[in-house]
Design an enzyme around this catalytic site. Sequence first.
Site, PDB file in Angstrom:
ATOM      1  N   ASP A 231       0.828  -1.217   0.000  1.00 59.90           N
ATOM      2  CA  ASP A 231       0.000   0.000   0.000  1.00 59.90           C
ATOM      3  C   ASP A 231       0.861   1.266   0.000  1.00 59.90           C
ATOM      4  O   ASP A 231       1.823   1.363   0.754  1.00 59.90           O
ATOM      5  CB  ASP A 231      -0.867   0.054   1.262  1.00 59.90           C
ATOM      6  CG  ASP A 231      -1.707  -1.197   1.475  1.00 59.90           C
ATOM      7  OD1 ASP A 231      -1.237  -2.296   1.129  1.00 59.90           O
ATOM      8  OD2 ASP A 231      -2.815  -1.071   2.007  1.00 59.90           O
ATOM      9  N   HIS A 233      -1.072   4.441  -0.459  1.00 59.93           N
ATOM     10  CA  HIS A 233      -2.084   5.323   0.147  1.00 59.93           C
ATOM     11  C   HIS A 233      -1.817   6.810  -0.003  1.00 59.93           C
ATOM     12  O   HIS A 233      -1.809   7.557   0.972  1.00 59.93           O
ATOM     13  CB  HIS A 233      -2.253   4.979   1.630  1.00 59.93           C
ATOM     14  CG  HIS A 233      -3.220   3.863   1.868  1.00 59.93           C
ATOM     15  ND1 HIS A 233      -4.537   3.914   1.466  1.00 59.93           N
ATOM     16  CD2 HIS A 233      -3.060   2.642   2.444  1.00 59.93           C
ATOM     17  CE1 HIS A 233      -5.146   2.785   1.792  1.00 59.93           C
ATOM     18  NE2 HIS A 233      -4.280   1.991   2.375  1.00 59.93           N
ATOM     19  N   ASP A 260      -4.230  -0.429  -3.175  1.00 59.80           N
ATOM     20  CA  ASP A 260      -4.321   0.703  -2.242  1.00 59.80           C
ATOM     21  C   ASP A 260      -3.298   1.793  -2.572  1.00 59.80           C
ATOM     22  O   ASP A 260      -2.470   2.164  -1.750  1.00 59.80           O
ATOM     23  CB  ASP A 260      -4.200   0.236  -0.780  1.00 59.80           C
ATOM     24  CG  ASP A 260      -5.492  -0.414  -0.290  1.00 59.80           C
ATOM     25  OD1 ASP A 260      -6.385  -0.667  -1.121  1.00 59.80           O
ATOM     26  OD2 ASP A 260      -5.617  -0.675   0.927  1.00 59.80           O
ATOM     27  N   ASN A 292      -8.546  -2.868  -1.872  1.00 60.54           N
ATOM     28  CA  ASN A 292      -9.916  -2.544  -1.443  1.00 60.54           C
ATOM     29  C   ASN A 292     -10.197  -1.040  -1.536  1.00 60.54           C
ATOM     30  O   ASN A 292     -11.350  -0.619  -1.522  1.00 60.54           O
ATOM     31  CB  ASN A 292     -10.186  -3.056  -0.022  1.00 60.54           C
ATOM     32  CG  ASN A 292      -9.234  -2.473   0.997  1.00 60.54           C
ATOM     33  OD1 ASN A 292      -8.025  -2.499   0.808  1.00 60.54           O
ATOM     34  ND2 ASN A 292      -9.758  -1.946   2.072  1.00 60.54           N
ATOM     35  N   HIS A 293      -9.132  -0.216  -1.663  1.00 65.37           N
ATOM     36  CA  HIS A 293      -9.360   1.230  -1.806  1.00 65.37           C
ATOM     37  C   HIS A 293      -9.484   1.678  -3.259  1.00 65.37           C
ATOM     38  O   HIS A 293      -9.661   2.861  -3.527  1.00 65.37           O
ATOM     39  CB  HIS A 293      -8.272   2.027  -1.083  1.00 65.37           C
ATOM     40  CG  HIS A 293      -8.555   2.154   0.382  1.00 65.37           C
ATOM     41  ND1 HIS A 293      -9.233   3.216   0.925  1.00 65.37           N
ATOM     42  CD2 HIS A 293      -8.294   1.316   1.408  1.00 65.37           C
ATOM     43  CE1 HIS A 293      -9.359   3.045   2.228  1.00 65.37           C
ATOM     44  NE2 HIS A 293      -8.801   1.889   2.550  1.00 65.37           N
ATOM     45  N   HIS A 341      -3.745  -8.495  -3.014  1.00 64.06           N
ATOM     46  CA  HIS A 341      -3.795  -7.406  -2.037  1.00 64.06           C
ATOM     47  C   HIS A 341      -4.148  -7.862  -0.616  1.00 64.06           C
ATOM     48  O   HIS A 341      -3.421  -7.609   0.331  1.00 64.06           O
ATOM     49  CB  HIS A 341      -4.791  -6.327  -2.481  1.00 64.06           C
ATOM     50  CG  HIS A 341      -4.915  -5.222  -1.474  1.00 64.06           C
ATOM     51  ND1 HIS A 341      -3.904  -4.307  -1.267  1.00 64.06           N
ATOM     52  CD2 HIS A 341      -5.885  -4.917  -0.590  1.00 64.06           C
ATOM     53  CE1 HIS A 341      -4.267  -3.484  -0.295  1.00 64.06           C
ATOM     54  NE2 HIS A 341      -5.464  -3.817   0.119  1.00 64.06           N
ATOM     55  N   HIS A 389      -2.155  -4.645   2.504  1.00 65.43           N
ATOM     56  CA  HIS A 389      -3.428  -4.365   3.175  1.00 65.43           C
ATOM     57  C   HIS A 389      -3.338  -4.027   4.664  1.00 65.43           C
ATOM     58  O   HIS A 389      -4.228  -3.405   5.196  1.00 65.43           O
ATOM     59  CB  HIS A 389      -4.371  -5.562   2.969  1.00 65.43           C
ATOM     60  CG  HIS A 389      -5.775  -5.347   3.463  1.00 65.43           C
ATOM     61  ND1 HIS A 389      -6.556  -4.294   3.040  1.00 65.43           N
ATOM     62  CD2 HIS A 389      -6.542  -6.041   4.340  1.00 65.43           C
ATOM     63  CE1 HIS A 389      -7.740  -4.366   3.637  1.00 65.43           C
ATOM     64  NE2 HIS A 389      -7.745  -5.411   4.430  1.00 65.43           N
TER      65      HIS A 389
END
Length: 460
Positions: A231, A233, A260, A292-293, A341, A389
Site C-alpha cells: 500500500d 495510500h 491501495d 480494497n481502496h 492485495h 493491506h
Amino acid sequence: MPNMDNEKSNDAKAEEFKIQANEAFKAHKFALAINLYTKAIELNEDNAVYWANRAFAHTKLEEYGSSIQDASKAIEIDPKYSKGYYRRGAAYLAMGKFKDALKDFQQLKRICPNDPDATKKLKECEKAVMKLKFEEAISVPEAERRSIADSIDFRTIDVEPQYSGARIEGDVVTLEFVKKMMDDFKNQKSLHKRYAYQIVLQTREMLQSLPSLVDIDIPHGHGTHFTVCGDVHGQFYDLLNIFELNGLPSEENPYLFNGDFVDRGSFSLEVILTLFAFKCMSPSAIYLARGNHESKSMNKIYGFEGEVRSKLSEAFVELFAEVFCCLPLGHVLAGKVFVVHGGLFSVDGVKLSDIRSIDRFCEPPEEGLMYVTKKFLQDNNLDLIVRSHEVKDEGYEIEHEGKLITVFSAPNYCDQMGNKGAFIRFEAPDLKPNIVTFSAVPHPDVKPMAYANNFLRMFS
C-alpha cells in the site's frame, strides 16, 4: 474458597493487562494493544470493556471486520454498554455501511439521550444515509450505464500557451515526460487535464485487455530482479523515495504495486497519475493490482474522490472509478509467487483457475479474502504468498513458516503510526525475497484525509 480466590486473581491480572493495553494504545502501538487486550479477555471474557477496547484497536489498524465482531461481543455481554454501539457504528462507517452504522447510532442515542456527541454523530449519520438513498434513487442501472471513457476525446482539449508543466508530444508517454511530471508534482504543480485524461484513458485500454490474474515471467539470468510494493495510500513523497532507493520503473527494473494506491494520503492523485504514466511508458515496467481502496465506496469516504474533484473535475471521479474496475486482482511471479492485495480466501480449495475466471469488471463485493496458506500453495504448486493491506511496524511481517509475507509501503502511515515502509526485491534465479525497509520522508504541510468525508474525520 480457593476457586473464588483464583477468580479474583484472574480478574486482577486481566485488569493489569487492560492497563498495559491502554498504555500501548496511547503510544499508537495498536498491534501490541490488541495482544494485551486478548490476554485480558482470556482471563475474563465477560468484561464488555475489554472487547470494546480491542474493537477500537482493530479499527485503528483498519481491521474493521474484527472490530465489528469484538464490538458485537461487548454488546452481547452488556446490551446497555454505549461504547459497544459506538465502536461498532464507527467500524460500519469506515466500511461505508451507513445503514448499519445508523442503527447503532440510533441505539446509542437511546442509551445516552443527553450526550451531545452521540446526537451530533447520529445527525451526521442520518445525513449520510439520506444522501446515499438519494444517490441510489437517481443512479442509472448498471446495464444501461454508458462508459464515461467513451465520451471523452482528450485531443479536443486545448493547452493554454501559459501552461509550463509537463507535456506529452503525440501519443507516446516518454520517460522524460514522466520525470518532468513527477518533478512538477514534487513542487506542488499540477498536470494539465488534457494529459491527465490521456494517461488515464491509455491505462484503461491496457488494463482492459489483461486477465484477472496476470502471469509475470522473470528472466532467469543473474542480476535480474523484480520489486513488489504494498500500500502507498496517497503518500507521493514516500513513493518518490522508493524510486530514489530502488530506481525508477523500467523493463530492467520492473515493479508490482499491490493495491491501495489512493485514499487517506492527500497526494493520491499524484501517486495514481505517476503509476499510470509509467504503465503507459512501458507496460512491462510496472504492474498494478486492485486493492480494497480502488473502489467507489472507499474513495467517497477516504479522500480520493474529494481530492480528484478539487484538483481535476467531477468527470475524472467517474473515470477513475471505471478504470479501477479494470485492475487485475492478482499476479503470479515466475509461476511460483502468488501476489494479491488482501490475502487468501475464506473458502478452502481455491485454484488459480478460479481466480482467472472471475469477472472483475465491477465494484468489489464486501466479503472475501484470507488464510489456509499451506494447502493453497500445495494445491497450486506455488512457493510463497505475498499480500499487503495491513500496517506493520517494520513495514513487513513474515508468517506461516516463511510462506506468507505481508508488505506495506506507506511509512508513518497517516502521519501518525510511526511504522516503517518496506518493499520486496525478488532476485533471480532463485527468486529469494530480499526485504528493504525505509522511513518516511517530509512532505508539504497537507494533512492526511484533507479531502476526506467530514463525517469520518469526526471519528479519527
